[in-house]
Structures are given as C-alpha cells and as structure tokens.
Design an enzyme around this catalytic site. Structure first.
Site, PDB file in Angstrom:
ATOM      1  CE  LYS A   1       3.746  26.298 -26.980  1.00 28.50           C
ATOM      2  NZ  LYS A   1       2.786  26.315 -25.876  1.00 28.50           N
TER       3      LYS A   1
ATOM      4  NE  ARG B   1      -1.363  36.015 -28.671  1.00 30.49           N
ATOM      5  CZ  ARG B   1      -0.942  35.148 -27.751  1.00 30.49           C
ATOM      6  NH1 ARG B   1      -0.481  33.949 -28.122  1.00 30.49           N
ATOM      7  NH2 ARG B   1      -0.994  35.460 -26.461  1.00 30.49           N
TER       8      ARG B   1
ATOM      9  N   GLY C   1      -2.570  25.671 -22.177  1.00 32.18           N
ATOM     10  CA  GLY C   1      -3.212  26.768 -21.470  1.00 32.18           C
ATOM     11  C   GLY C   1      -3.530  27.927 -22.388  1.00 32.18           C
TER      12      GLY C   1
ATOM     13  CD  GLN D   1      -1.637  31.223 -21.166  1.00 33.70           C
ATOM     14  OE1 GLN D   1      -2.332  30.971 -20.177  1.00 33.70           O
ATOM     15  NE2 GLN D   1      -0.756  30.365 -21.651  1.00 33.70           N
TER      16      GLN D   1
ATOM     17  CG  ASP E   1       6.731  29.953 -21.592  1.00 32.67           C
ATOM     18  OD1 ASP E   1       6.187  29.591 -20.536  1.00 32.67           O
ATOM     19  OD2 ASP E   1       6.092  30.386 -22.569  1.00 32.67           O
TER      20      ASP E   1
ATOM     21  CE  LYS F   1       4.097  29.593 -18.190  1.00 34.39           C
ATOM     22  NZ  LYS F   1       3.371  30.595 -19.001  1.00 34.39           N
TER      23      LYS F   1
ATOM     24  NE  ARG G   1       6.985  25.157 -17.517  1.00 35.86           N
ATOM     25  CZ  ARG G   1       6.588  25.735 -18.628  1.00 35.86           C
ATOM     26  NH1 ARG G   1       6.715  27.059 -18.763  1.00 35.86           N
ATOM     27  NH2 ARG G   1       6.042  25.020 -19.605  1.00 35.86           N
TER      28      ARG G   1
ATOM     29  NE  ARG H   1       7.653  26.627 -22.845  1.00 39.44           N
ATOM     30  CZ  ARG H   1       7.751  26.760 -24.170  1.00 39.44           C
ATOM     31  NH1 ARG H   1       8.853  26.381 -24.779  1.00 39.44           N
ATOM     32  NH2 ARG H   1       6.740  27.251 -24.875  1.00 39.44           N
TER      33      ARG H   1
END
Length: 450
Positions: free
Chosen positions: A28, A33, A101, A176, A327, A354, A358, A403
């Site tokens: 992903k 990108r 995000g 990010q 993640d 996130k 989480r 997730r």
C-alpha cells in the site's frame, strides 16, 4: 465490501489447518507513492502490482483531480501521465481521501508548494485524525491550512506562491510526515532537510531517487538527516510494486496460531524499515523460513514459509523497533495472546492516533475474549494463554479500522469460541481480497448476514 454506508458484521470460527499459497496484494505504501510521483514526473509512468484497495484508488482519483492522466489497464496494471513538479492544477472539487491518512498527508505535501487551493475531507475515522503534524511543517514552506478545531478535516490548504525550502525535525517517528515534507520540498528552491530521531520506512527516499531526484541520507549527531535538492525534473519510471508486508502479517500470524498450518507467502517486501514484525515473531519462536531472497522494484523481497508454532514465548519488544512495525502491533497482540508468557510492547503511543486508538481497541477486544491485558499511554502488555487457549466468544468493535477488524478475525481462527467484529467493511481499504485469500487457505471467516 466496498463502501462504508452499512456495517458488515463478520465472524471467525476455530479453523482446521491453513494450507496453500497466499498471494498478497501489492504494498500500500509503495502504491500510493508510485501514483503521486508518477503524477509529478514528466511523461508516462507504468506501474505493475498496484494495490487496488479503496485507499490507493482514492489517491488515483486525487491525482486525476490535480491534472494527471491516470489509467487502469488491467489487474494491478496502471499508467500515470504526469504533469511535472509544480505542474498540478487546482482541483474543481473537494478531495475525499476516505479512510487514508497516507493519501491526505502525502497529497497535502505534494501540492503545498504550488500556488493553488485544495480542500480535503475523509470518512468519520479520518476526520478524527490530527493533521497539524503535517500542516505545521508545511507552513515553513509558506503554505497555509484552515481546518476544524484540533487541526482536523475538512481542511483547506493554500499552497505557497513563492515557496522557500525548509529544515524540519520530525517530533515523533512518522513516515507520512517525513514524506509530506519531502514532497513539498520538490517544488521549493534549494535544499529541504528532514531530520528523524528514529528512521522510519524509507519508500519515499528510494522512490524519489528512482524518479531522478537528488537526495542524500546520513546519520549525524542530530539524527537521521535527509537532504533533498529542490525543483528536479522527475523522470517517468517502470514501478513493480512488491507485496505488502503489513497485509502479509494476517495470513502469516493466522498460520502461526492455527494448529497444523503450513503456508507459503511469496514475494513479501523485506525492507528493513518495514520488517520489525517478522524479526519479533522469529524472536518469539515462530517457525518462519525466508526463502529465495531477491530484489524486485528496488525493494528486497523473500518468500515466507510459515508453520504452526506452538512453542512461541512472550518477549519484550524493543521500543526502538516500533517505527518498523507500527501497523502490525494489533495482530502481534493476537499472536502474543496465543503464546506462553508475557509480551511487552513499549513505545507504541503512535497507535493511539491511527485509524482508531489501536491500543484501546485491541485491549478492550482481547479482554472481552478472556485475555489479560495491561496498558498505559505508550505501552500494551499481553499475558499469553498458550496455543489455542483463548476463550473467545466476543463481538469486538472495529472502530472503522481495517487492521483491528482483521486482527480479531485472525484471533477467532484459533480461539475456543467464535470471535466476531461489528464491521468488517473497512478491510477493503487496504486488503480487498482478504476474505477470498483466507478462505482459499481454509480459514473459517464469514459475513454474518450471508
């Protein structure tokens, strides 16, 4: 599973051995990108293996809105006719980034040094996430941002008409934020410098170099210092997207905890800034063989052979490893619940901002399934119950987080009683073939109304 208009409850039940080959979709992070840098190059970039989840499709739509020509030619095969650095046109409508995000933060960076105005929004989860961590450094280039209280979406960004280069130290590990600043620096004169105290995933740096940008990285007393020369002419590329290690984590972890399992997961990225989970699992005693190591699309990859691992032990995960596996902590906590002893995860406060909080989401769901948990702002501790010993029997809240939903469904495959999630629809944002792939391995996961 596309769309989040209606909740999609799902349930996982104790499964027989998982067997077969798990063909994971493209990464992903790299997919996002490739589309953005393709749009900033002059000419046609061709991408194979692109992840066609909702998040990445949203980035493709955004690049079209800024003037690039983005075309799908077949499964995973796309082309981008770019407009060049500084060539973005002002979008005619609001840019909806859905649940992503990565999309909103990277795209804000890519347009922040071009004289234009763009307004961004997202789904209910994304509208809760902080954007100030990106808009603050973008203001150093001369961009302005106006959003809701707390720096939240919807938000309008006014790009700098006369951008200046920036030097920015990232306060918390965030690929990010780093990437947004580097993308903004493309259309600023001179050198843009990003300083990280802890290195984060380096896909942006690798791909920027591949597209022809001049970029250096060195370790100094200040930290990991990345320097980008502004206003390059980016050259179009052929990008082969490796398979996503974050998505691979779910069938891998399922095979580790479901008795009798053995699966092969080919072509998974082994980038050192992304493989913290796999290092941790091996330290716990996971039976994972890394076969046929090679390079694809500028990224190291390997085939993973994964077997049921009843001897896994709890460990203390080094906090400095967090950036390379941020993640994957939710599904690691599921493995930890099926290991013997205690697993301590420190330095994980980034998990609280996130797609959901989480730490809280996993703690509450694991507790509901009979697992003993401890937590504080920056720590999650799981007291393992041993293989196959988690009681289960709960309905866990996914909080619109892909997730979280997948992690609890993995838990249900090994628990004594079924484990349900209140909404599995967000899984489509990152892993649209999750259900079919897991079913092909023999997993017992079903939508509750079918």
């Amino acid at each position: 599973m596309a769309g989040h208009d209606f909740a999609q409850p799902m349930t996982a039940r104790k499964s027989g051995p998982l067997k077969g080959v798990a063909e994971i979709p493209g990464d992903k992070s790299i997919s996002h990108r490739a589309l953005i840098l393709g749009a900033l190059a002059v000419g046609e970039t061709r991408v194979t293996g692109l992840l066609e989840g909702e998040d990445v499709l949203g980035t493709a739509a955004a690049m079209r809105a800024f003037g690039a020509e983005v075309t799908r030619h077949g499964p995973g095969a796309w082309s981008v006719h770019g407009v060049g650095v500084g060539g973005f046109g002002e979008p005619a409508d609001v840019i909806d980034c859905g649940n992503s995000g990565t999309s909103v933060r990277l795209i804000m960076g890519a347009m922040a040094t071009t004289a234009m105005t763009a307004t961004f929004t997202g789904d209910a989860s994304l509208r809760k996430r902080p954007m100030g961590r990106v808009t603050d450094p973008l203001s150093l280039f001369g961009a302005q941002a106006y959003g809701r209280a707390g720096g939240r979406l919807p938000m309008t960004v006014i790009g700098a008409a006369d951008p200046v280069p920036a030097r920015y130290t990232v306060p918390v590990p965030s690929a990010q934020v780093k990437s947004a600043v580097l993308l903004a620096g493309l259309n600023a004169p001179g050198e843009t410098v990003v300083i990280e105290r802890e290195p984060t995933r380096d896909h942006s740096e690798r791909m920027l170099r591949g597209f022809g940008a001049t970029l250096s990285a060195e370790k100094t007393a200040e930290g990991h210092v990345i320097t980008l020369q502004g206003r390059p002419e980016l050259r179009p590329q052929e990008v082969a997207v490796p398979r996503d290690p974050s998505s691979a984590a779910f069938p891998v972890c399922a095979a580790l905890i479901v008795e009798g399992s053995e699966i092969l997961v080919p072509g998974v990225s082994q980038n050192s800034t992304r493989n913290g989970l796999y290092t941790t699992l091996v330290e716990m005693g996971a039976l994972i063989d890394f076969e046929n190591a090679r390079e694809e699309g500028g990224e190291p990859v390997a085939d993973l052979r994964v077997r049921f691992s009843p001897e896994m032990k709890g460990i203390e995960v080094p906090p400095e490893r967090a950036a390379s596996m941020i993640d994957e902590y939710p599904v690691l906590s599921v493995v930890a619940a099926n290991a013997t002893g205690t697993t301590v995860m420190r330095g994980v406060k980034e998990l609280r901002v996130k797609e959901s909080d989480r730490i809280d989401a996993m703690a509450r769901g694991l507790e509901a399934c009979g697992v003993t948990i401890e937590e504080d702002e920056d720590t999650l501790i799981v007291h393992g119950m041993g293989p196959g010993a988690v009681p289960g029997g709960a309905v866990c809240a996914s909080h619109l987080d892909h997730r979280i939903a997948m992690s609890f469904l993995v838990l249900g495959l090994a628990a004594k009683k079924p484990v349900s999630v209140d909404d599995g629809a967000p899984i489509a944002t990152s892993f649209p073939v999750f259900e079919g792939l897991m079913a092909g391995l023999g997993a017992s996961i079903a939508r509750d109304n079918q």
